[in-house]
Design an enzyme around this catalytic site. Structure first.
Site, PDB file in Angstrom:
ATOM      1  N   SER A 282       3.791 -64.489 -51.338  1.00 37.75           N
ATOM      2  CA  SER A 282       3.520 -65.672 -50.527  1.00 37.75           C
ATOM      3  C   SER A 282       2.025 -65.952 -50.453  1.00 37.75           C
ATOM      4  O   SER A 282       1.214 -65.043 -50.532  1.00 37.75           O
ATOM      5  CB  SER A 282       4.059 -65.485 -49.115  1.00 37.75           C
TER       6      SER A 282
ATOM      7  N   LYS B  56      11.132 -62.068 -48.344  1.00 38.72           N
ATOM      8  CA  LYS B  56      10.357 -63.281 -48.665  1.00 38.72           C
ATOM      9  C   LYS B  56      11.144 -64.534 -48.240  1.00 38.72           C
ATOM     10  O   LYS B  56      10.564 -65.493 -47.727  1.00 38.72           O
ATOM     11  CB  LYS B  56      10.035 -63.324 -50.163  1.00 38.72           C
TER      12      LYS B  56
ATOM     13  N   HIS C 107      10.827 -64.844 -44.590  1.00 40.78           N
ATOM     14  CA  HIS C 107       9.450 -65.312 -44.340  1.00 40.78           C
ATOM     15  C   HIS C 107       9.410 -66.841 -44.455  1.00 40.78           C
ATOM     16  O   HIS C 107       8.876 -67.538 -43.593  1.00 40.78           O
ATOM     17  CB  HIS C 107       8.487 -64.664 -45.340  1.00 40.78           C
ATOM     18  N   ASN C 108       9.994 -67.367 -45.519  1.00 44.69           N
ATOM     19  CA  ASN C 108       9.988 -68.818 -45.717  1.00 44.69           C
ATOM     20  C   ASN C 108      10.810 -69.528 -44.639  1.00 44.69           C
ATOM     21  O   ASN C 108      10.431 -70.609 -44.183  1.00 44.69           O
ATOM     22  CB  ASN C 108      10.537 -69.179 -47.099  1.00 44.69           C
TER      23      ASN C 108
ATOM     24  N   GLU D 122       8.770 -69.710 -41.672  1.00 40.29           N
ATOM     25  CA  GLU D 122       7.748 -70.748 -41.932  1.00 40.29           C
ATOM     26  C   GLU D 122       8.312 -72.138 -41.595  1.00 40.29           C
ATOM     27  O   GLU D 122       7.644 -72.951 -40.954  1.00 40.29           O
ATOM     28  CB  GLU D 122       7.367 -70.642 -43.414  1.00 40.29           C
TER      29      GLU D 122
HETATM   30  P1  NBP Z   1       7.056 -73.314 -61.709  1.00 41.44           P
HETATM   31  O1  NBP Z   1       8.060 -72.892 -60.712  1.00 41.44           O
HETATM   32  O2  NBP Z   1       6.690 -74.741 -61.780  1.00 41.44           O
HETATM   33  O3  NBP Z   1       7.563 -72.840 -63.153  1.00 41.44           O
HETATM   34  C1  NBP Z   1       6.849 -73.168 -64.314  1.00 41.44           C
HETATM   35  C2  NBP Z   1       6.794 -71.995 -65.252  1.00 41.44           C
HETATM   36  O4  NBP Z   1       8.108 -71.573 -65.620  1.00 41.44           O
HETATM   37  C3  NBP Z   1       6.077 -72.365 -66.537  1.00 41.44           C
HETATM   38  O5  NBP Z   1       5.328 -71.246 -66.950  1.00 41.44           O
HETATM   39  C4  NBP Z   1       7.247 -72.643 -67.475  1.00 41.44           C
HETATM   40  O6  NBP Z   1       6.911 -72.510 -68.832  1.00 41.44           O
HETATM   41  C5  NBP Z   1       8.172 -71.552 -67.049  1.00 41.44           C
HETATM   42  N1  NBP Z   1       9.561 -71.702 -67.544  1.00 41.44           N
HETATM   43  C6  NBP Z   1      10.523 -72.579 -67.187  1.00 41.44           C
HETATM   44 BR1  NBP Z   1      10.298 -73.971 -66.050  1.00 41.44          BR
HETATM   45  N2  NBP Z   1      11.679 -72.380 -67.835  1.00 41.44           N
HETATM   46  C7  NBP Z   1      11.457 -71.347 -68.656  1.00 41.44           C
HETATM   47  C8  NBP Z   1      12.256 -70.678 -69.602  1.00 41.44           C
HETATM   48  N3  NBP Z   1      13.529 -71.015 -69.797  1.00 41.44           N
HETATM   49  N4  NBP Z   1      11.696 -69.658 -70.283  1.00 41.44           N
HETATM   50  C9  NBP Z   1      10.419 -69.311 -70.080  1.00 41.44           C
HETATM   51  N5  NBP Z   1       9.610 -69.905 -69.182  1.00 41.44           N
HETATM   52  C10 NBP Z   1      10.116 -70.914 -68.472  1.00 41.44           C
HETATM   53  O7  NBP Z   1       5.715 -72.440 -61.556  1.00 41.44           O
HETATM   54  P2  NBP Z   1       4.907 -71.966 -60.266  1.00 41.44           P
HETATM   55  O8  NBP Z   1       4.779 -73.053 -59.267  1.00 41.44           O
HETATM   56  O9  NBP Z   1       3.705 -71.300 -60.784  1.00 41.44           O
HETATM   57  O10 NBP Z   1       5.860 -70.868 -59.615  1.00 41.44           O
HETATM   58  C11 NBP Z   1       6.299 -69.706 -60.323  1.00 41.44           C
HETATM   59  C12 NBP Z   1       7.268 -68.962 -59.445  1.00 41.44           C
HETATM   60  O11 NBP Z   1       6.613 -68.563 -58.251  1.00 41.44           O
HETATM   61  C13 NBP Z   1       8.479 -69.796 -59.006  1.00 41.44           C
HETATM   62  O12 NBP Z   1       9.623 -68.992 -58.969  1.00 41.44           O
HETATM   63  C14 NBP Z   1       8.121 -70.245 -57.626  1.00 41.44           C
HETATM   64  O13 NBP Z   1       9.250 -70.512 -56.826  1.00 41.44           O
HETATM   65  C15 NBP Z   1       7.338 -69.035 -57.123  1.00 41.44           C
HETATM   66  N6  NBP Z   1       6.394 -69.331 -56.048  1.00 41.44           N
HETATM   67  C16 NBP Z   1       5.638 -70.450 -56.052  1.00 41.44           C
HETATM   68  C17 NBP Z   1       4.738 -70.693 -55.029  1.00 41.44           C
HETATM   69  C18 NBP Z   1       3.868 -71.912 -55.043  1.00 41.44           C
HETATM   70  O14 NBP Z   1       3.135 -72.112 -54.061  1.00 41.44           O
HETATM   71  N7  NBP Z   1       3.892 -72.710 -56.095  1.00 41.44           N
HETATM   72  C19 NBP Z   1       4.598 -69.769 -54.007  1.00 41.44           C
HETATM   73  C20 NBP Z   1       5.363 -68.616 -54.043  1.00 41.44           C
HETATM   74  C21 NBP Z   1       6.252 -68.410 -55.075  1.00 41.44           C
HETATM   75  P3  NBP Z   1       6.359 -73.773 -69.654  1.00 41.44           P
HETATM   76  O15 NBP Z   1       4.895 -73.860 -69.353  1.00 41.44           O
HETATM   77  O16 NBP Z   1       6.640 -73.424 -71.056  1.00 41.44           O
HETATM   78  O17 NBP Z   1       7.117 -74.986 -69.181  1.00 41.44           O
END
Ligand code: NBP
Length: 474
Positions: free
Chosen positions: A129, A183, A186-187, A190
């Site tokens: 988080s 987690k 936690h959400n 939130e």
């Molecule tokens: P996203 O949730 O937007 O996911 C994008 C990533 O997933 C890219 O690297 C994309 O690759 C990859 N991807 C997908 Br979509 N499908 C795929 C597949 N079939 N095979 C391989 N790679 C694949 O990214 P994020 O916002 O950085 O979040 C990542 C994780 O962290 C998520 O599970 C999210 O819920 C969690 N999270 C996010 C936050 C936040 O604040 N954003 C906070 C806490 C946790 P590509 O570049 O090739 O499309």
């Protein structure tokens, strides 16, 4: 060839920042993304921050890791995660570790962990988080999986996590899905916290006729006291912000329909399964759902409401602060109850004080108040509910008069406060000597012969409601 200490695959916002955080702490980091452009971009832009070992395919990514291998998956939760895990598992060996740092549903994590355990691979479902800033500068990290895997991963995770009073906001949570479960809660908390803050804003604005700028000042003042938290801090920032284009308060030009990604909904769904009343989280999820029905809201605008507004004086500000604090205590207590219930159900043995400790920094619900929660669980690890801890019981006793005034004022001027009201109802229900559940038992036995238990005898009973109304043991 030099090998990497750890790898990150999935280099969108979270993965990229986590990889940079690891590199900045001196770890050699293997980096990979399905679309190679993101990997190249990371190395081109931030390569100077540390040692990155870019890989264009998962085979070379895995080959570039030191044994036992540690690979963090940061891809969109769902089928993509399964696809990446399956590919990694094919390339890995017994003893290696796959860390899923995405927001996976804990039941998926349990399934994946069980499947990989068969192959001798450690699957570590990990809650992270703090959003993109947290991932870069120090998140709160909630890893599940085997204890053995934590021995290899823990020192790295604790190194890159946020620190409060020198204590890292990362610790071992429990087996299989425990990390992702915590987690998720936690959400959920939130959601509840944000809803309560939003109700405070709405009520003060309606009852006092205060402007967003004045309200920003009030939240700023609150942030200097027991409500001190990241969410109160950013609330003041958002309220003070003025839209550059129109010159209006930002909060007045934003569409009033709140989005949700799903972790709040998951928390409530799981709470229903576990039989834990997380009313604060549920009300927050439903309030977002209600906001997202503009057609119903437009149709209902003509419905009757009270003809009063602007009824309060400045003393109401302190009343709302007290109501917010009391409702927040209830929402957190309920979230911790859900963790307790799941820990028992799944045999996770989660240390609740340790969870409060790792939420003190890095994450979205970080707050001064979490120190009090940690102290409460440290003093009594088997605490029945946070509400009866001496500190919180005293705080609720102090707040309850104001809390009741706030809920009744809100009802009288027609401002919806589902969070405040349900928290107060929960508090009152828990305190009650006798609940009307006795009548419900009677109704159930009447129409469905569901039987009931008595206060004065052991066993189950049924009354012959359609006959002579005699009671018989069931
Ligand atoms: P996203 O949730 O937007 O996911 C994008 C990533 O997933 C890219 O690297 C994309 O690759 C990859 N991807 C997908 Br979509 N499908 C795929 C597949 N079939 N095979 C391989 N790679 C694949 O990214 P994020 O916002 O950085 O979040 C990542 C994780 O962290 C998520 O599970 C999210 O819920 C969690 N999270 C996010 C936050 C936040 O604040 N954003 C906070 C806490 C946790 P590509 O570049 O090739 O499309």
């Amino acid at each position: 060839m030099d090998l990497a200490d750890i790898g990150v695959t999935g280099l969108a916002t979270m993965g990229r920042n986590l990889a940079r955080n690891l590199a900045r702490h001196g770890y050699a980091v293997a980096v990979h993304n399905r679309t190679a452009g993101r990997t190249e971009e990371l190395v081109a832009q931030f390569g100077g921050e540390g040692t990155f070992l870019p890989a264009t395919d998962l085979k070379s990514f895995v080959a570039s890791l030191k044994r036992p291998r540690r690979a963090i998956v940061m891809v969109k939760a769902g089928p993509g995660t399964d696809a990446v895990i399956d590919q990694l598992a094919e390339l890995m060996e017994p003893g290696d570790m796959i860390v899923d740092g995405g927001n996976a549903l804990f039941t998926d994590t349990r399934r994946r962990e069980a499947a990989l355990r068969e192959k001798g691979i450690h699957f570590v479902g990990t809650g992270i988080s703090g959003g993109e800033e947290g991932a870069l500068h120090g998140p709160s990290i909630m890893p599940g999986g085997s204890r053995e895997s934590y021995e290899a991963l823990g020192p790295i995770l604790e190194d890159i996590a946020a620190k409060v009073d020198g204590v890292p906001c990362a610790t071992y949570v429990g087996p299989d899905g425990a990390g992702h479960f915590v987690k998720m809660v936690h959400n959920g908390i939130e959601y509840a916290d944000m809803q309560l803050i939003a109700e405070s804003y709405d009520l003060l604005r309606q009852a006092l006729g205060a402007t967003p700028a004045e309200l920003a000042e009030i939240f700023r003042e609150w942030n200097a006291g027991e409500l001190e938290s990241y969410l109160i801090e950013i609330t003041a920032e958002v309220l003070a912000h003025v839209d550059a284009e129109t010159g209006k308060p930002f909060v007045d030009v934003v569409l009033d329909q709140a989005e949700q990604k799903g972790t709040g909904r998951w928390t409530v769904q799981s709470a229903l399964d576990l039989g834990v009343p997380v009313t604060g989280i549920a009300e927050a999820v439903f309030a977002r759902s209600l906001s997202g029905h503009p057609e119903q809201r437009a149709a209902a605008r003509a419905l009757a409401g009270p003809a009063v507004s602007g009824v309060a004086d400045r003393s109401f500000v302190e009343d709302v602060r007290q109501a917010l604090y009391a409702s927040k205590i209830v929402a957190y207590a309920q979230g911790f109850d859900q963790i307790t219930a799941a820990s028992q159900e799944f045999g996770w043995d989660i240390d609740r004080g340790a969870m409060a400790t790792i939420w003190r920094g890095g994450c979205i619900i970080r707050a001064r108040f979490l120190d009090r929660i940690r102290q409460a669980f440290d003093a009594d690890p088997s605490l029945a509910t946070l509400l009866v801890d001496r500190y919180f019981a005293d705080a609720l006793a102090l707040a309850q008069d104001a809390w009741r005034r706030v809920v009744s004022t809100a009802a009288s001027i027609g401002v919806p406060t589902p969070g405040f009201s349900s928290a107060l109802a929960y508090y009152d229900a828990l305190r009650r000597d006798r609940l009307p559940a006795a009548l419900i038992q009677g109704q159930r036995d009447f129409f469905g012969a569901h039987t009931y238990r008595r206060v004065d005898r052991e066993g189950a009973f049924h009354t012959d409601w359609s006959g002579d109304r005699a009671e018989r043991p069931a």
